[in-house]
Design a protein around this motif. Structure first.
Motif, PDB file in Angstrom:
ATOM      1  N   ASP A 142      -1.622 -15.396   2.982  1.00 28.27           N
ATOM      2  CA  ASP A 142      -1.997 -16.595   3.735  1.00 28.27           C
ATOM      3  C   ASP A 142      -1.734 -17.832   2.877  1.00 28.27           C
ATOM      4  OD1 ASP A 142      -5.107 -17.828   5.229  1.00 28.27           O
ATOM      5  OD2 ASP A 142      -3.001 -18.243   5.680  1.00 28.27           O
ATOM      6  N   VAL A 180      -3.529 -22.754   6.593  1.00 23.41           N
ATOM      7  CA  VAL A 180      -3.397 -21.661   5.631  1.00 23.41           C
ATOM      8  C   VAL A 180      -4.424 -21.823   4.517  1.00 23.41           C
ATOM      9  CG1 VAL A 180      -0.952 -21.304   6.106  1.00 23.41           C
ATOM     10  CG2 VAL A 180      -1.639 -22.916   4.330  1.00 23.41           C
ATOM     11  N   ARG A 181      -4.635 -20.762   3.753  1.00 23.90           N
ATOM     12  CA  ARG A 181      -5.639 -20.783   2.677  1.00 23.90           C
ATOM     13  C   ARG A 181      -5.137 -21.550   1.456  1.00 23.90           C
ATOM     14  NH1 ARG A 181      -9.981 -17.364   1.543  1.00 23.90           N
ATOM     15  NH2 ARG A 181     -11.411 -18.552   0.228  1.00 23.90           N
TER      16      ARG A 181
END
Length: 699
Positions: free
Chosen positions: A31, A2-3
């Protein structure tokens, strides 16, 4: 992967945790993973987090075996994280709408290990204030907190960054990260987090000797024990911010008790003497007292400040009188010089910054008349609103009087300050800043409650300076000519600020909605009530939280208070309510909104250009008409006067949305007649017509 990994330590914050979690999980940028670390809290915090984890698999709950403190809880969360970037958020704070989307865009622009961003502060009365941080200055002087920066996780791991034990656990790792990042540090001058100052129950609001820990943290950093080169360039950069932080803690009665101040001062003085760089000069009286090690001198500053303030006030008054005399003499001399045919001066909303019609004219002039130099007039307290690269002068300054004396073109939507003298050959364009519903100009004489001591002679003197008066519709032309009688020429060319409504594409609208945190599929309502002369402060005549609950999660309410009330409306936080009072451009808010709810604001006339629903919510219509006066009956239901659905109470407003009466064929017909009357000149080309007429002489 994920970011973002958002880490939230939780201990005795059950009353705030839901809002915190909602603020993260409702972000338009989805995200992310949310890691809540229960620091063996005795309250319902863990149960609340578990409840959210059942509903959203992006949240994971980590439970510590024993109470270990905020630093250890954050470290545990960072160890569990899998995202590209770490963002630490306290369980009683909020991630503001659109924050992650803005951070993601900033991170995509360049390779960054540490990204600093701004925050604001809210107290227990829900009063919101700015951070006080100067993000344009030394990064080490920014509040050394875990929650005002994003750190690349691989960078965090590589440099073995970790929070320390005890109070001020973020001072060491945050300063280390800033120093180690070097050129891979970036700054986003956007408020992304709202830090909550609680009335009690937190370290920052509990006075005691625990706050001496801040001195230990800086000793660790400046001595090099924390993995920094304390005696080198890093130590030189860090020393000033470290001393200022220590002095700030000393001066905060909510942290250091009176009985402990002398001991804290002596500890800070030892820190100063031990690590002062050879070429460092103390900044200000407080640092000079610290350099001498004299607590008596430091105490004397507090007593002397009272006497100094009185003396300085008298001296300042004399200086102002002398300065005004000098300014008048130099201004008189400058008016004898030739006018500069390549100089235009702009002002907007009494020097609040770049906005409205003057901004649209300025931008178009740069395109069509690049030979004309544009200079903005702003007040000193609004200079921070001026974008980089835009030339400006401070009202009342020497440069202000010089450009006012020499500019050929003057453009404003209100008035220029200081009583300037318009010279022969100068061209003054008055753009105004709205179509009049309420009584204006000389018509206000019949409504003294709203005049607040206005000198109508000065109003006429100002009107006599105009060469052109810009009009958005025949109604405005008629009113302006009557209430501002003079020899100017009416320019019926439309409002330049409305051009964007005809030129903006779907991508631009989508970008604004994402920035504001509006989720795909949500209906955005812009609630923009106007100022009332007979009341103080922003007092929405609508229970926004109750209204949001009636609407349901498919709606979001963007709340825009009048600019008279400052940058924040002071609203209670709610996941469906976004305070956009401080947003730079109201035009962007209109583009983002699917419908407008307003009372008597002139924004309704501009919003009509978009041909979207307008709801008139006017619970105090009779009081407003009696106190301020209006040119037509907004609630009459007659075509050309009422722009759409009408509600005179909160119950009626809720009913309109419950049954869908806010957007019907009937309201479409009312809006069409309203647009025909008030938007006949707006087509996306108003700014070009104005520039060609005023600056280029195209008739």
């Amino acid at each position: 992967m994920v970011r973002f990994s958002v880490v939230v330590p939780a201990h005795r914050i059950q009353g705030y945790l839901r809002e915190c979690l909602e603020s993260v999980l409702s972000q338009s940028h989805r995200d992310l993973e949310l890691i809540v670390v229960d620091d063996c809290s005795p309250d319902a915090g863990a149960a609340i987090a578990a409840e959210y984890a059942e509903r959203d698999d992006r949240l994971q709950l980590v439970r510590l075996d024993k109470h270990s403190g905020t630093g250890a809880a954050r470290n545990a969360g960072a160890d569990r994280a899998t995202g590209d970037h770490l963002l630490f958020l306290d369980g009683d704070d909020l991630l503001l709408p659109g924050a992650l989307a803005s951070l993601a865009r900033a991170l995509a622009e360049r390779e960054t290990d540490v990204l600093l961003f701004d925050h604001d502060r809210v107290d227990w009365w829900e009063n919101v204030s700015g951070s006080g941080d100067d993000l344009a200055g030394e990064p080490l002087a920014v509040t050394p907190a875990a929650w005002n920066r994003v750190v690349r996780r691989s960078f965090w791991v590589t440099h073995r960054l970790a929070f320390t034990e005890g109070p001020y656990e973020d001072v060491v790792p945050m300063h280390r990260a800033t120093l180690l990042a070097g050129r891979r540090l970036a700054v986003l001058p956007k408020v992304c987090v709202r830090w909550r100052k609680r009335r009690g129950g937190s370290v920052s609001t509990t006075p005691g000797r625990a706050h001496f820990a801040v001195l230990d943290r800086y000793e660790e950093l400046l001595s090099g024990a924390a993995g920094t080169s304390g005696a080198g360039e890093s130590g030189q950069r860090l020393f000033g911010p470290a001393i200022e932080h220590a002095l700030a803690v000393l001066g905060d009665p909510g942290r250091i008790r009176p009985a402990d101040r002398a001991d804290f001062f002596r500890g800070a003085a030892r820190l100063y003497r031990a690590h002062r760089p050879d070429d460092y000069e103390p900044v200000g009286d407080r640092q000079r007292a610290l350099a001498t090690g004299s607590y008596a001198a430091y105490q004397g500053l507090k007593h002397a400040n009272g006497r100094l303030k009185a003396a300085k006030k008298a001296l300042t008054h004399r200086k102002k009188r002398l300065r005004a005399q000098v300014m008048r003499l130099t201004y008189r001399t400058d008016r004898r010089r030739a006018l500069d045919p390549r100089l235009a001066v702009y002002g907007s909303y009494w020097n609040r910054g770049l906005s409205c019609n003057p901004l649209a004219v300025y931008e178009k002039a740069r395109e069509l008349a690049p030979h004309i130099r544009g200079v903005w007039v702003v007040s000193s307290r609004n200079r921070h609103r001026v974008p980089e690269g835009v030339e400006y002068v401070i009202e009342g300054s020497r440069r202000y009087w010089r450009v006012m004396a020499q500019a050929t073109y003057l453009v404003n939507n209100s008035s220029f300050p200081g009583g300037f003298v318009k010279r022969p050959g100068q061209v003054y364009l008055q753009t105004h800043h709205g179509t009049p519903l309420k009584k204006m100009g000389l018509d206000q004489r019949r409504y003294p409650a709203g005049t607040h001591g206005i000198s109508f002679q000065k109003v006429l003197d100002h009107t006599d300076q105009w060469d052109f008066s810009l009009s958005a519709n025949p109604h405005s032309t008629e009113i302006w000519e009557r209430v501002y009688p003079s020899t100017y020429k009416a320019l019926e060319l439309g409002y330049p600020r409305n051009d964007i409504y005809f030129r903006a594409g779907k991508e631009q609208v989508a970008a604004v909605r994402e920035e504001l945190g509006i989720r795909p599929g949500q209906t955005a309502l812009l609630y923009a009530p106007t100022h009332r002369d007979y009341q103080k402060g922003f007092q929405p005549r609508l229970d926004l939280e109750r209204f949001a609950l009636k609407l349901g999660p498919s709606f979001v309410i963007l709340v825009r208070a009048h600019y008279f009330y400052g940058a924040q409306a002071g609203l209670a936080t709610h996941p469906q309510i976004v305070d956009v009072t401080g947003h730079a451009r109201v035009e962007d808010l209109c583009l983002a909104a699917d419908a407008l709810i307003t009372d008597y604001s002139s924004l309704m006339f501009d919003y009509a250009c978009l041909d979207r629903p307008i709801i008139s919510y006017a619970p105090d219509w009779q009081a407003y008409r009696l106190a301020r006066g209006t040119y037509f009956d907004l609630l009459s239901g007659r075509p050309g006067e009422t722009p759409g659905a009408v509600a005179a109470s909160e119950e009626e407003l809720g009913f309109l949305f419950q049954v869908g009466a806010w957007d019907t064929e009937k309201t479409d017909r009312l809006r069409a007649a309203f647009r025909a009357r008030f938007c006949p000149y707006d087509d996306g080309g108003a700014a070009e017509r104005v520039v060609r007429r005023v600056f280029l002489g195209d008739r």
